[in-house]
Design an enzyme around this catalytic site. Structure first.
Site, PDB file in Angstrom:
ATOM      1  N   ARG B 276       0.871  -1.175   0.000  1.00  0.00           N
ATOM      2  CA  ARG B 276       0.000   0.000   0.000  1.00  0.00           C
ATOM      3  C   ARG B 276       0.909   1.227   0.000  1.00  0.00           C
ATOM      4  O   ARG B 276       1.965   1.214   0.647  1.00  0.00           O
ATOM      5  CB  ARG B 276      -0.895   0.022   1.256  1.00  0.00           C
ATOM      6  N   GLU B 305      -3.024   7.845  -4.213  1.00  0.00           N
ATOM      7  CA  GLU B 305      -3.601   7.316  -5.443  1.00  0.00           C
ATOM      8  C   GLU B 305      -5.113   7.272  -5.339  1.00  0.00           C
ATOM      9  O   GLU B 305      -5.640   7.108  -4.231  1.00  0.00           O
ATOM     10  CB  GLU B 305      -3.048   5.905  -5.726  1.00  0.00           C
ATOM     11  N   HIS B 325      -1.418   0.860  -9.918  1.00  0.00           N
ATOM     12  CA  HIS B 325      -2.015  -0.156  -9.033  1.00  0.00           C
ATOM     13  C   HIS B 325      -2.668  -1.295  -9.821  1.00  0.00           C
ATOM     14  O   HIS B 325      -3.887  -1.510  -9.744  1.00  0.00           O
ATOM     15  CB  HIS B 325      -3.026   0.487  -8.075  1.00  0.00           C
ATOM     16  N   GLY B 327      -1.523  -4.517  -9.449  1.00  0.00           N
ATOM     17  CA  GLY B 327      -1.049  -5.752  -8.809  1.00  0.00           C
ATOM     18  C   GLY B 327      -2.001  -6.924  -8.976  1.00  0.00           C
ATOM     19  O   GLY B 327      -1.586  -8.045  -9.253  1.00  0.00           O
TER      20      GLY B 327
END
Lengths: 362, 362
Positions: B276, B305, B325, B327
């Site tokens: 994070r 973000e 982001h 992932g």
């Protein structure tokens, strides 16, 4: 007491076509030392840009050059250049794995030996191959571009945004199964792939244990991955979810991934090229991507490089991520390549204490 | 013959805060089926953008909502929202591994259960972690950017151009050694790393075989890599050549990679964050990169973000590569996450035939 210095006239003359910073590049340090000790006469192209062809021809025409340490990019070693060098030239040592810029027949005809540096860049290139498999399938090019273009704030998360494909359960195809191909595959074996098909220039021929340079077969067995030679290029095209190109550029591999090959591939598949640009037909690749017959591509090499502008259609294509040929770009690899190229040259001109790192059989 | 339909009044009411396309996302198909069979009453936020807070509060205030399927991005599950839902609410099921957007104390106080989806995204996130280690150390962000900006033709090859660092012989540090950390490491073991130091929230505590979910320890042994717990965060900072952050965001990990931690790292080291954003202090990271105290960074997550514009200093910094982001952005992972979130919700409201995929202990 004065130190006896060997007369410089006796030292073989070597031309170096690019500065090799001795603080980072072992080959540069080796050349500097040999020059300082008077074991070679070194003529250097001093600018940090590709050697001027005319300068090189002029230097060669002065006569007496026995060795040439050259680079891959933009330097053609051809009849004209060899004629300029004349019969004194004994060795051309390229600081690269590939030698498609060298007219090998012209060298052979004159009895000039050729050295290359295939080993020092194996690990660096394998890492880029694995990285490009991930970048292509995880749409990293699109992701990086979106962030750079300031689009992140206006594209808040949604469940399928920028979704790519996992390697889990996939079939990896490797075209070209020498050292780079084997090590690229070894990197990918930790990503839960299910099956591997590989092919050298002879489809169907299995890798022998003596040529398994990195224990790749045992690693596959450890991970429970089925590895076998593809029976044909057709099978490689049909079955691969990820196809990695690691072959040398030859008359047989030029354009091998063209319209016909691509037409046999799965629309969900990805192509990664860390070999040489012309192994892939750029127009056919672009058409396959644009028409949804291929999911994506990751290219470290492109036909026509470095003259690949921002408007090149493969650069513009969102499904394609393009790197500026950084396969061998680690400090470790470049230092080793410079070391091996210089060793090849010094051995080739007969400086005592140096052996060939790799001589190309002509 | 008419089919008997269970009266809808008896079906538990569930609110879904995001459309889940049933052709790609298994959770969407599960919810559609449950609704069609009258086993739930489903209220949907229909737009493909984050749910409007006021719409959600208004829907909850209508009363009777038993389950909430929510997303991670931009949705705060707090006292105000739980007050709006009232005592009917039994379960909050977030389609995410992390639940730092959920006020767990507020849930616990009201006896509302919490579901999350940590397992479905493990492989996808591990792959991005390995990819970012490669991208940061091989300067892929700079490479992609140079090609996109049309700079390739004017930056012909030179021996040290865009040279990065190899993983060979390096020490990899993993902070957060749950499933994602373990699998990220397993991916990297094929890249000739020498040594691994890891730490959970308790430095010095060794991974037990029962918690070695992916056979990572045996894989390390196969590759001859020395793996042991770091004795302290200090040791992790001091020794890592590549530090991968895979920990949850908690009060203990918030800002853990800050000025103090970074001051202990090697100037040749790389930081990769797939956890994070706030685990890293962005200002301290930027200073370390700009002052040459850190070689590079790869970030899939950034504090603040998605409001990270093109002018964000970490986006501008050439040594830092930033992804938006992604992932968990594989079709496979997102489908599995939607399935697990919906299972958690249906189990939580008591629909027969569904069991919890993962309940968070509050």
């Amino acid at each position: 007491m004065p130190v006896a210095i060997e007369p410089r006239a006796a030292a073989p003359k070597i031309i170096l076509t690019r500065p090799l910073d001795p603080s980072f590049l072992e080959g540069g340090a080796l050349l500097d030392e040999a020059e300082r000790k008077g074991r070679i006469e070194l003529v250097r192209w001093a600018k940090d840009k590709p050697v001027d062809r005319q300068w090189l021809l002029d230097e060669l025409r002065k006569g007496g050059t026995e060795g040439l340490v050259c680079m891959h990019n933009g330097e053609k070693i051809d009849d004209e250049l060899l004629d300029a060098a004349g019969p004194s030239l004994k060795v051309v040592a390229t600081m690269s794995a590939g030698y498609d810029h060298v007219d090998t027949a012209a060298l052979k005809k004159r009895g000039v030996r050729l050295g290359s540096t295939p080993d020092a860049l194996t690990a660096a290139t394998a890492d880029i191959g694995a990285m490009l498999v991930l970048m292509a399938s995880r749409r990293a090019g699109e992701g990086v571009r979106a962030v750079l273009d300031g689009k992140w704030p206006s594209m808040p998360w949604n469940p399928l945004l920028l979704c790519g494909q996992s390697l889990k359960g996939s079939t990896v195809g490797v075209l070209g199964f020498g050292k780079i191909g084997q090590l690229t595959l070894k990197r990918l074996l930790g990503f839960d792939v299910s099956r591997v098909l590989y092919s050298t220039s002879q489809p169907g021929v299995a890798l022998t244990p003596e040529k398994d340079y990195f224990n790749t077969l045992a690693t596959a067995e450890f991970h429970g991955v089925d590895v076998r030679p593809a029976e044909s290029y057709d099978e490689l095209a049909r079955e691969s979810d990820f196809l990695v190109l690691c072959c040398p550029l030859t008359s047989a591999t030029k354009g091998i991934v063209g319209a016909d090959f691509l037409s046999k591939m799965k629309p969900t598949a990805y192509v990664v090229n860390t070999a040489r640009g012309p192994v892939v037909d750029s127009d056919a690749l672009l058409a396959a991507l644009q028409e949804g017959r291929l999911a994506g591509a990751g290219l470290d090499v492109v036909t026509g490089e470095p003259n690949i502008g921002a408007d090149h259609p493969l650069v513009q294509e969102p499904k394609c991520v393009v790197l500026p040929h950084i396969g061998s770009a680690t400090v470790q690899a470049r230092s080793g390549m410079s070391r091996d190229a210089v060793r090849n040259c010094l051995a080739g001109v007969g400086v005592e204490g140096f052996e060939w790192a790799n001589e190309v059989s002509l």
